[in-house]
Each structure stands twice: as structure tokens, then as C-alpha cells.
Design an enzyme around this catalytic site. Structure first.
Site, PDB file in Angstrom:
ATOM      1  N   ASP A 198     -14.981  45.765  63.222  1.00 22.96           N
ATOM      2  CA  ASP A 198     -15.414  47.410  63.265  1.00 22.96           C
ATOM      3  C   ASP A 198     -16.693  47.651  62.739  1.00 22.96           C
ATOM      4  O   ASP A 198     -17.372  48.697  63.036  1.00 22.96           O
ATOM      5  CB  ASP A 198     -14.372  48.445  62.336  1.00 22.96           C
TER       6      ASP A 198
HETATM    7  C1  GLC Z   1      -9.529  46.983  60.016  1.00 16.49           C
HETATM    8  C2  GLC Z   1      -9.260  47.623  61.280  1.00 16.49           C
HETATM    9  C3  GLC Z   1      -9.138  46.717  62.417  1.00 16.49           C
HETATM   10  C4  GLC Z   1     -10.603  45.828  62.348  1.00 16.49           C
HETATM   11  C5  GLC Z   1     -10.728  45.091  61.038  1.00 16.49           C
HETATM   12  C6  GLC Z   1     -12.100  44.210  61.013  1.00 16.49           C
HETATM   13  O1  GLC Z   1      -8.573  46.378  59.394  1.00 16.49           O
HETATM   14  O2  GLC Z   1      -8.042  48.318  61.140  1.00 16.49           O
HETATM   15  O3  GLC Z   1      -8.967  47.234  63.637  1.00 16.49           O
HETATM   16  O4  GLC Z   1     -10.398  44.731  63.313  1.00 16.49           O
HETATM   17  O5  GLC Z   1     -10.826  46.218  60.060  1.00 16.49           O
HETATM   18  O6  GLC Z   1     -13.148  45.253  60.973  1.00 16.49           O
END
Ligand code: GLC
Length: 784
Positions: A474
Site C-alpha cells: 500500500d
Molecule cells: C496492510 C494492508 C494490506 C497491505 C499491507 C502491505 O496490511 O491492510 O492490504 O497489503 O498492509 O502494504
């Protein structure tokens, strides 16, 4: 230093002191009504959705931490001393304390000056309310008069408004009392209500929080408890509390039980009838018994006996339990994700289905359908949705050129494939499901086809997937408005998804589709290998100026974990590339607490990379041990036959292994946290964000389906282990399509992988077939 231990037989984690480094929590409820309970009874609850229908309030960033909660005050009616069995909030030093987190319930017991009180919190029969079953015992040789006060702090149901619009909310909150029940609702809603009830005689009550607490006091010293009586306040505005006071006489040695029920009623006129059977201790015990049976049954579909005790503990109990919690609440409701604004993640929930597929595939299917309904007709998907309203959204990453994430939709293929293999319900792919325009319908297979198409239709200059706002990571926000940033990871996930589509379509003899997806796969694989190999590993992405991330030359972020594991998972890396990129992971990224997400971490904010560079080095995605990514490396190692290394990676992130040094881990040792601070952080080894993480589902998959190798196939059960060489064997009980398989694996020659023969019910066999429901079969697998 440790704060508790695993009671393997009772399937509980027992916390022996209240001052855990962070609140150590449990979940009650099943995804309908429920909430969080910490080891000092802190936490909150909600009906269906923590954002839109919060029942009990929680104060974030509160000092003292972890308040309020579901409190019971015990008061000596003669001396006026009062205390709580969970230590908080009165903080009276207890003579003994113990909290047991079990499957779907938490029991907290305290003792003070000869009186013990214990409270068991749980949601009975998946109803819209929770039970607080309170037991008090007089251990003294004299009669005691005590008082029990309940404390349930009501929240305005729209939890964001509860914080945001105090003007409106605090004029319309209304609390009432009648016949042992306090109801709480906004003025303009007259049918539904939040409530607390008891079947006991109530000697006084308060519905108004300010009256109960008193001016300039807190939950630690409410005036009502101090004085030994509530004021029978009816709340015409302000804040609400469910405070019911019971006067109890305890003869010497006597024990009594009382019940409080807290929850949400759609129609308060029917409430009394609905909760009646649960208001008696007998009714509450019977419901608790049923809850235990539910969890017995839930976990009975998979149980293992391996040479590793921690693996047994996690696979048989805690990992399965955590998977159900992530399935219920995605990344929405924890002490770190506050049940506000975020919603249920599409990619998250799709992956979460993998962790429950072996036991509740029908419920997994239900969630998959909800996720398919989040897809746009062009194949991409929302990033999140809210369970109560059904509304979807696109998350909070900055929008420049694109408002979509490049991976959300692709995970749907993995979820559906897992469902098909578990159940054999191939009709599902022909089922019609709406897109998020709520008008256009398509079959499940067409939805999945469109997911692949969306990525294929959105390629960048290197002919690999555009990055969108971000991919699985993210925080990798490469889109600065130029529209060309690309994700190597998403391209690899696309390859994996294409392979799974090929597998499904081959099994269903859909020749044209097989041909089409093979072409899609080959083209992407070639594009990745043509442009993304860096010599010893795969690059991770290209930014919006088409500069690569994850190269030897880079100062920061030379190597990222996911483009190595997924190169293998997506069958992109052939031969030497596969071994090389995984060796690079071990060499540059592995640590004793787990594999870090990338290295070296960024040290300064860089707007061409986005969120990842807002984190200090060694935290979260910026060089932290982001645990979700670790089981992918385990699976990749297993695909290359390396059982010893996979197992080493499995054990180094096993939370139970750090129970003795839990003061360093800080978070609960009975579940996987989302992240652990990495080697570049001065506080290397501290865990954060317990509970809600894709780590749960993927570790269950990695350990049960790949290390132990027991997994569902379209028309068979597969047993294909890849274990440490020094294991002599192991046993697994697996229920598959209603039949029970008692599997024994022997490893007489000390190999990692490879099968010499399989005996099914004593007969040599080249596959383990699907048997009729209700039958039991012996499977003997000899490795060699
Ligand atoms: C958090 C988010 C997930 C994402 C991860 C890595 O756990 O909920 O969707 O893939 O971070 O960024």
C-alpha cells in the site's frame, strides 16, 4: 520475561499479570455482533460494523491506555473498598489476577481480600449481544455484603460522528431504564436500541455517564461506586452508560453467579423475549458450552501431530483461530486498525478466505461473492467495502493519475480456485454475480476473466502491469500523475493468477480459455524476464519516470522481498534465476526475527516513492519485517524443494517461540503480528499491529498445505510434503468434502521432498480420491 503461558489442553492463553507491554486482546463474536476484549477488560463492541453501528465506545490513544471496557466493579458494602477483577480501571492491587483468552471467550479472574470475582465474556449463539457471566465467591469465614456495578459505555452508533459531531450527538443521545434493562438510542430512532440487561434485582442504576462518574473523575473512581449507589439517572442528553448496581449477600464460602447481557436490538419491544434464556446463569453456561462445541467442530477439520510442538499448537489452535478472526474483520477492527474509515479490504479479504477454506468453505464463498460484487465491469475492484452499508470505496492512498490499486482484483482468482478445489462445487463458476454498478451481471468465471483482462489492458512501457495507486504494498505510491509507473510484483501475481485460470479451465476442458490464458501468461513472463532481472534478483517496480526500484545500483531499496518470492510463485523465474533470487533474499533480507521487506531502507521522504518513505528505516514496509510476506518465501522455497529452509523461515517468525521474551516482542505471543521492527531499527524485534494480518492465512497455507503438503485438488486430496530432512514423519487428520482422512507420512530416508508410495486404506494408489461423506480412510505416505 514472560506474561503468561499456553494451556494446550484448555486451548487457552493464560495471562498471569495485568501489565502486559501492550493490551493483549481477544475477539468475541463471529463476524455479526462482536468486539475486542483485552486482558484488563478494555475494548469495545459493535453490531455488524464497527464504523456504522458501534455499541460500546473506546478511547483511542487514551491515557491510561486501553479504556474504557466492559468493567465490573466489586465493592465491599461495609468498608466501601472497591476493585475490578481485571485490575483496570480502579487499579486496586489485587491478591491474584489471571486472564484466560480462549476460542471466542475471555475469562478474567481477580481476588481481593478474600473475595474472588471472575467474568466470562462471549457472544452466545451468534446473537446480536454478548454475555458477561460474573461469578463471585466469598472465601472468608464470615458473611460478606458486596455490591456489583456494571460499566458499559455506550457509543453513538456512527463511530466517526461520535468523535466528530459532539454538538449533535450529545444532544440526541437518550438513555432509559425499565425492569432491569437500560436502553440507549438516538432521539430520532425509536425502534432500535443498544442495551444492557440483567435478570437480577437492581438496587440502583445510571444511564447517564456524567452522573455515574461525577465531575472531574474517571472510570478509576466513579462517584457512584465510591458512594455505593447510582442515582437512577435517566439520560436526556450527554453520554450514556449501562451502570446497574446489584446488592449481594455472600455467606461464608458461598458462590453466586449473575449475568449481564449487552448488545443491540433492532426492535426494543421484543428485546426482553430475545434475551430471556441468556439472563440466567444456567442459560449462559449452556450457551458457553455450545460456543465450545462450535470451536471444537471448527478446528476438527484439520489437526496435526508433527515433531514440532509449536507447529502443532499453532496449526491445531491459534493459527486457525486467528484466520477466522481475519476472515471476520479483514484489517478493519483491532487496537491498531480502529474500525473507522477503513472498511474490509478486497485484497485482504480475498486472501483471508484461504485461511478458512478447509473448514467453512460455504462462508468463504459468501465472502467471495461480496468481493466479486465490488468489481467494476472493466475488471478492477474497489479497494474496500463497509459490511453494514455494502458501500465500497477506493481507500486512502493519494490519487494522481489512477484511482485503482493494481492487485486487488487478481486475488479473487486465487480465492475462487481454492474454493473450487476444496468443495468441487464447479457450478459456482457459472453462477451470476452483479458488478458494482448493481446492474450488469456476469458469471463468476467471467468476473475472473475480467480481472485478468483489466491488468492485461493496463500495461506500461515495459509491457508489465501499471502500478496504479499501489500494489499489495500500500505504501509504494509511485503514481505522481505521469501514468507510467509499473509494478513487477503485480505482474508476477498476474502470472500466478493466469496459471490458476489455466488450471481451472484445463480441468473443465475449456480449450479456448486455456489457450488464451497460456498466451497471457507467456507474454507477461517474457516481459518480466526481458526487463526486470537485475543480475542476482528481480527488480521491484518502475517509478513514474520509468526508473527502476530494487536494483544493485540503488542507494536505498536495492532488493525487495516480494519480487523474489512471487517470481517463483508466479512461475516467472526459471532454473538458475529462481534459486539465485531466493538466495539473495536469504543473504540480504533474512534476520533472526524474520525476513525484512526490503533493504536498505529509505532514510528520507521521496515523493516519487510515496508512503514507504514516510516510515523511519526498519519500520513496516520500509525495511521492517512485514510478516505477511514471509510465508510467500516459505512456499517459494518449498516449490524448489527446500524443506529445511522453509521450516527455518517458519520457525523464526513463530510468536510462541518468543513467549519467554514477550517483554521484547511486546504484542500477543499467541497470534502473528502484522510487523516486527527490522534490523535497521534501533528497536529491532518489537512487534506491532497484532491480529489482523494476511500472515495468518498465508502461514496456515504455507505450513499445512506446503510444508506438510496436505491440500485440496480438483478431484483429489493431495499429500506432497516438503519437510526438514531430520523429521521421521508426521500425522494429519483432514476432513475433505465430508470424508475423514487419517494421514500418516513416514520419512525413512530423511529426505526433504519426494514420494515413494501412497497407500490408501492399505492399497497402493497413485492418487488420494474423493470419498463419500461420513466415511473415514487411512492414508499412508512413504517419502523417498
Ligand atoms: C496492510 C494492508 C494490506 C497491505 C499491507 C502491505 O496490511 O491492510 O492490504 O497489503 O498492509 O502494504
Amino acid at each position: 520475561m514472560k506474561f503468561g503461558y499456553f494451556d494446550r489442553k484448555a486451548r487457552e492463553y493464560v495471562i498471569t499479570r495485568p501489565d502486559t507491554p501492550t493490551p493483549w486482546i481477544n475477539y468475541i463474536g463471529s463476524g455479526n455482533y462482536g468486539g475486542i476484549v483485552s486482558n484488563t477488560a478494555g475494548g469495545y463492541s459493535f453490531h455488524k460494523d464497527p464504523q456504522n453501528r458501534r455499541v460500546l465506545r473506546y478511547r483511542y490513544n487514551s491515557i491510561p491506555m486501553d479504556r474504557p471496557g466492559r468493567y465490573i466493579y466489586i465493592r465491599d458494602a461495609v468498608t466501601g473498598e472497591y476493585w475490578n477483577p481485571g485490575f483496570q480501571p480502579a487499579q486496586t492491587k489485587l491478591d491474584s489476577y489471571c486472564c484466560k483468552h480462549g476460542m471466542g471467550y475471555t475469562n478474567i479472574e481477580g481476588e481481593y481480600k478474600g473475595i474472588t470475582a471472575d467474568v466470562t465474556y462471549f457472544v452466545p449463539d451468534d446473537r446480536d449481544f454478548e454475555i458477561w457471566l460474573v461469578k463471585v465467591k466469598n472465601r472468608l469465614n464470615i458473611k460478606k455484603n458486596i455490591q456489583i456495578f456494571s460499566y458499559a459505555e455506550f457509543c453513538f452508533w456512527e463511530a466517526i460522528l461520535d468523535q466528530q459531531n459532539v454538538d449533535w450527538v450529545q444532544q440526541i443521545n437518550q438513555g432509559h431504564y425499565k425492569d432491569g434493562i437500560i436502553t440507549w438510542h438516538p432521539h430520532h430512532i425509536d425502534k432500535a436500541a443498544a442495551f444492557i440487561a440483567t435478570g437480577e434485582d437492581v438496587s440502583s442504576f445510571d444511564t447517564n455517564l456524567e452522573t455515574f462518574i461525577g465531575k472531574y473523575r474517571s472510570e478509576s473512581n466513579p462517584i457512584a461506586v465510591e458512594q455505593g449507589a447510582c442515582s437512577n439517572s435517566i439520560s436526556l442528553r450527554q453520554n450514556g452508560v449501562g451502570a446497574l448496581c446489584l446488592d449481594i449477600e455472600l455467606e461464608k464460602g458461598e458462590e453466586k453467579e449473575v449475568v449481564f447481557v449487552v448488545g443491540y436490538a433492532e426492535d426494543k419491544s421484543k428485546l426482553k423475549k430475545k434475551i430471556k434464556e441468556y439472563l440466567s446463569p444456567k442459560g449462559a453456561h449452556a450457551a458457553l458450552e455450545r460456543l465450545n462445541e462450535y470451536w471444537e467442530n471448527y478446528t476438527s477439520k484439520l489437526s496435526v501431530e508433527t515433531p514440532d510442538e509449536e507447529m502443532n499448537l499453532f496449526l491445531n489452535t491459534w493459527n486457525q483461530y486467528q484466520c477466522k478472526t481475519t476472515f471476520n474483520w479483514s484489517r478493519f477492527v483491532s487496537l491498531y486498525q480502529l474500525g473507522l474509515a477503513r472498511g474490509m479490504g478486497i485484497r485482504d479479504s480475498a486472501q483471508d478466505t484461504l485461511g478458512v477454506m478447509h473448514t467453512i468453505p460455504e462462508e468463504a464463498k459468501g465472502l467471495i461473492i461480496k468481493l466479486l460484487k465490488c468489481q467494476y465491469t472493466d475488471g478492477r475492484a474497489y479497494h474496500l467495502f463497509f459490511p453494514l452499508t455494502g458501500e465500497g470505496g477506493s481507500g486512502d492512498a493519494p490519487v494522481k493519475k489512477f484511482d485503482w490499486y493494481s492487485d486487488d482484483h487478481l486475488w479473487l482468482i486465487l480465492a475462487v480456485n481454492a474454493y473450487l478445489k476444496e468443495t468441487g462445487d464447479f457450478e459456482f463458476i457459472n453462477e451470476k454475480v452483479l458488478y458494482n454498478d448493481k446492474e450488469t451481471e456476469a458469471t463468476v468465471l467471467e468476473h475472473l476473466n475480467m480481472a485478468l483482462e483489466f491488468t492485461a489492458n493496463n500495461l506500461g512501457p515495459h509491457k508489465i502491469a501499471l502500478a496504479g495507486r499501489a500494489d499489495w504494498n500500500d505504501t509504494l505510491n509511485l503514481d505522481i500523475g505521469l501514468g507510467v509507473a509499473e509494478s513487477v510484483f503485480t505482474s508476477m501475481l498476474y502470472c500466478r493468477a493466469a496459471l490458476e485460470m489455466i488450471e481451472i479451465c484445463e480441468f473443465l476442458v475449456k480449450k479456448n480459455e486455456v489457450k488464451k490464458y497460456k498466451k497471457m501468461f507467456e507474454e507477461m513472463k517474457k516481459a518480466i524476464n526481458d526487463t526486470c532481472w537485475d543480475g542476482e534478483w528481480y527488480k521491484r517496480a518502475f517509478d513514474d519516470y520509468s526508473n527502476p526500484l530494487g536494483t544493485k545500483e540503488a542507494k536505498f531499496g536495492k532488493i525487495f522481498i516480494n519480487s523474489q518470492s512471487w517470481a517463483v510463485l508466479g512461475n516467472v523465474a526459471d532454473g538458475e534465476y529462481a534459486r539465485k533470487c531466493l538466495d539473495s533474499v536469504e543473504k540480504h533480507l533474512n534476520t533472526k526475527y524474520g525476513i525484512v521487506a526490503m533493504y536498505p531502507a529509505y532514510t528520507e521522504y521521496d515523493k516519487t516513492k510515496g508512503g514507504i518513505t514516510t516510515y523511519p528505516p526498519g519500520t513496516k514496509e520500509n525495511g521492517g519485517i512485514f510478516l505477511h510476506t514471509n510465508p510467500w518465501v516459505m512456499i517459494a522455497e518449498i516449490m524448489l524443494g527446500n524443506g529445511d529452509k522453509a521450516f527455518k523461515y517458519y520457525k523464526q517468525i513463530m510468536p510462541a517461540a518468543r513467549n519467554e521474551e514477550a517483554d521484547h516482542l511486546e504484542v500477543e505471543p499467541y497470534v502473528y503480528p502484522q510487523n516486527i521492527l527490522g534490523k535497521e531499527h534501533p528497536q529491532f524485534g518489537i512487534g506491532r499491529n497484532s491480529w489482523l494480518s494476511g500472515t495468518a492465512a498465508w502461514n496456515l497455507v504455507a505450513s499445512s498445505q506446503h510444508i506438510l503438503g496436505v491440500r485440496a485438488g480438483f478431484d483429489r486430496l493431495i499429500v506432497d510434503p516438503c519437510i526438514p530432512k531430520n523429521w521421521e514423519g508426521f500425522k494429519v487428520k483432514r476432513v475433505f468434502r465430508g470424508a475423514t482422512y487419517l494421514i500418516e507420512v513416514k520419512n525413512p530416508n530423511g529426505v526433504n521432498k519426494g514420494i515413494e508410495k501412497i497407500l490408501v486404506d492399505g492399497k497402493k494408489s497413485d492418487k488420494i480420491p474423493v470419498f463419500s461423506e461420513g466415511t473415514t480412510h487411512d492414508v499412508l505416505v512413504i517419502m523417498g
